[in-house]
Design an enzyme around this catalytic site. Structure first.
Site, PDB file in Angstrom:
ATOM      1  N   GLY A 165       0.751  -1.149  -0.115  1.00 30.23           N
ATOM      2  CA  GLY A 165       0.222  -0.140   0.033  1.00 30.23           C
ATOM      3  C   GLY A 165       0.898   1.169  -0.095  1.00 30.23           C
ATOM      4  N   LEU A 166       0.218   2.198   0.680  1.00 33.21           N
ATOM      5  CA  LEU A 166       1.073   3.596   0.571  1.00 33.21           C
ATOM      6  C   LEU A 166       1.323   4.245  -0.563  1.00 33.21           C
ATOM      7  CD1 LEU A 166       3.490   3.154   3.875  1.00 33.21           C
ATOM      8  CD2 LEU A 166       1.175   4.510   3.634  1.00 33.21           C
ATOM      9  N   CYS A 167       0.720   3.706  -1.578  1.00 32.78           N
ATOM     10  CA  CYS A 167       1.013   4.510  -2.854  1.00 32.78           C
ATOM     11  C   CYS A 167      -0.265   5.205  -3.460  1.00 32.78           C
ATOM     12  CB  CYS A 167       1.443   3.450  -3.928  1.00 32.78           C
ATOM     13  SG  CYS A 167       0.709   2.091  -3.869  1.00 32.78           S
ATOM     14  N   GLY A 168      -0.884   6.169  -2.511  1.00 30.13           N
ATOM     15  CA  GLY A 168      -2.030   6.759  -2.934  1.00 30.13           C
ATOM     16  C   GLY A 168      -3.345   5.888  -3.684  1.00 30.13           C
ATOM     17  N   PHE A 227      -3.611   4.277  -6.140  1.00 32.35           N
ATOM     18  CA  PHE A 227      -3.164   3.514  -7.227  1.00 32.35           C
ATOM     19  C   PHE A 227      -3.865   2.087  -7.135  1.00 32.35           C
ATOM     20  CE2 PHE A 227      -0.422  -0.082  -8.665  1.00 32.35           C
ATOM     21  CZ  PHE A 227      -0.181   0.431  -9.961  1.00 32.35           C
TER      22      PHE A 227
END
Lengths: 135, 290
Positions: free
Chosen positions: B89-92, B94
């Site tokens: 995770g931690l990719c907006g 996406f």
């Protein structure tokens, strides 16, 4: 000087070579074939083996390819290999691993057709191993 | 009102967070470059593959049987959706963008009375679709252990899909992934995989080929490989897109943390000044009382 044609060897991961060549020897599905300039258009599958490229300039280069197919036209020749490695970089462990994987495939094959295909592939790999790696 | 000590702690913790997001952004930037290079290196193969396939498909369409993998089996009842997402995770937005597109398709297909099966690639897609459509997920693959995405990863997935198809488990297959448009823009895309969408052969050469062995046999060999190539391409674009999205997200997070630190620092200074003023007043009024 002999006529030259454009030769490209690509694998899914990268473009290995793209230059003018005088002569290329391919391990075709129905036997080795030598491609020169102005070759008639042929499309053929490739069995595991060694491709020898003779560029117009520079020394002969050899690549081990593991299946794929070639698209041959009078001015160009494109070899789409499933996987290709320059012979110098190929080592025994890598080849052994491929052979092991092929063996597993052959054992896991469900019907006779798939098994015979896997076994053929295995046999070709073994031939390749004997051909390029001195015992 | 928070005490001075609380504020100090708060500022320290936001600063620590900012350092982490900054580091993650830089890691993502480095990985993005690598992923982009990999995607570019793979492009020649898929381009050549496409033109060869178009050529040969044209030759075969004149007569003979095209393999079912390419033209489909004529039915349209069971759909397999291959949803490729990232593992982290931690990719907006996406992953959720891809999942949303897939969800819309599932809803539409179900409303049309089709049977839907889902094949997730990547952990995030599985986590998201599990909530609503756990029963539809027939297969999943995680690529978390894979450091450098290789063609063999895509090939394994393709083999699974082809085995399912040959087994008659589905009729139509669609691949969901995120097309890498630029570092800041990734477009979730649905791409038909089976039957394959073949482009027109480029006119011009129109050479008459000799086929070795036969055109049908080559095509039979080529089409499964093409599926693997398409998946490989999708995975590489996804990897690049993930890193691009992560870089943007982490850049935003770093900036937000900076703003937050500024605000907290102002509050902290103001409060400290208020305290000093208060103490002064106490001293002065104490002195006046004497």
């Amino acid at each position: 000087m002999a006529d030259s044609f454009k030769f490209e060897l690509v694998s899914p991961e990268r473009l290995l070579i793209s230059e003018d060549a005088e002569q290329v020897i391919l391990p075709g599905a129905e036997g080795e074939m030598t491609v020169l300039a102005k070759h008639a258009p042929v499309m053929t599958t490739i069995r595991p083996g060694v491709v020898t490229v003779k560029p117009t300039s520079g020394a002969e280069q050899r690549y081990a390819v593991f299946g794929g197919f070639a698209d041959i036209l009078p001015e160009t020749c494109t070899l789409l290999a499933e996987s290709a490695v320059p012979v110098g970089e190929l080592n025994r462990e890598d080849l052994q691993r491929r052979i092991e994987a092929a063996k597993r495939d052959a054992e896991a094959a469900e019907d006779a057709e798939a098994r015979s295909r896997a076994e053929l592939f295995l046999q070709q790999l073994t031939t390749l191993e004997n051909a390029i790696i001195p015992a | 009102m928070a005490s001075l000590k609380d504020l100090r702690n708060r500022i320290a913790s936001v600063k620590a967070t900012q350092k982490i997001t900054k580091a993650m952004q830089m890691v993502a930037a480095a990985k993005l470059r690598r992923a982009q290079e990999a995607a570019e290196a793979a492009r020649p193969y898929s381009e050549r593959m496409e033109s060869v396939l178009a050529n040969i498909a044209q030759a075969v369409s004149g007569g003979g049987e095209a393999p079912q993998l390419m033209v489909g089996n004529g039915k349209d009842d069971v759909h397999l959706l291959v949803v490729a997402t990232a593992d982290r995770g931690l990719c907006g937005g996406f992953n959720s963008q891809i999942a949303r597109l897939a969800r819309e398709h599932i809803r539409k297909l179900l409303a049309e009375g089709k049977t839907v099966k889902v094949f997730t690639v990547g952990r995030k897609g599985y986590d998201m679709l599990r909530r609503d459509y756990a029963k539809l997920i027939v297969e999943r693959v995680e690529l978390k252990e894979v450091k450098q995405l290789g063609f063999s990863n895509a090939d394994d997935i393709a083999k699974k899909i082809i085995a399912l198809f040959n087994d008659g488990q589905f009729d139509v297959c669609t691949l969901f992934y995120s097309r890498f448009k630029s570092v800041i823009s990734q477009v979730p895309t649905a791409q038909p995989l089976i039957p394959a969408a073949t482009g027109e052969a480029e006119g011009g050469d129109g050479a008459v080929y000799d086929y070795e062995p036969s055109a049908e046999e080559i095509l039979g060999d080529l089409v499964p490989r093409n599926i693997a190539v398409q998946i490989f391409k999708a995975l590489l674009e996804n990897a690049a897109g993930e890193m691009g999205a992560k870089m943007t997200a982490m850049d935003n997070a770093t900036r937000n943390a900076g703003e937050m630190i500024d605000k907290l620092t102002i509050t902290y200074n103001r409060q400290r000044q208020a305290q000093i003023t208060k103490e002064l007043i106490e001293i002065i009024s104490g002195a006046e009382a004497l």
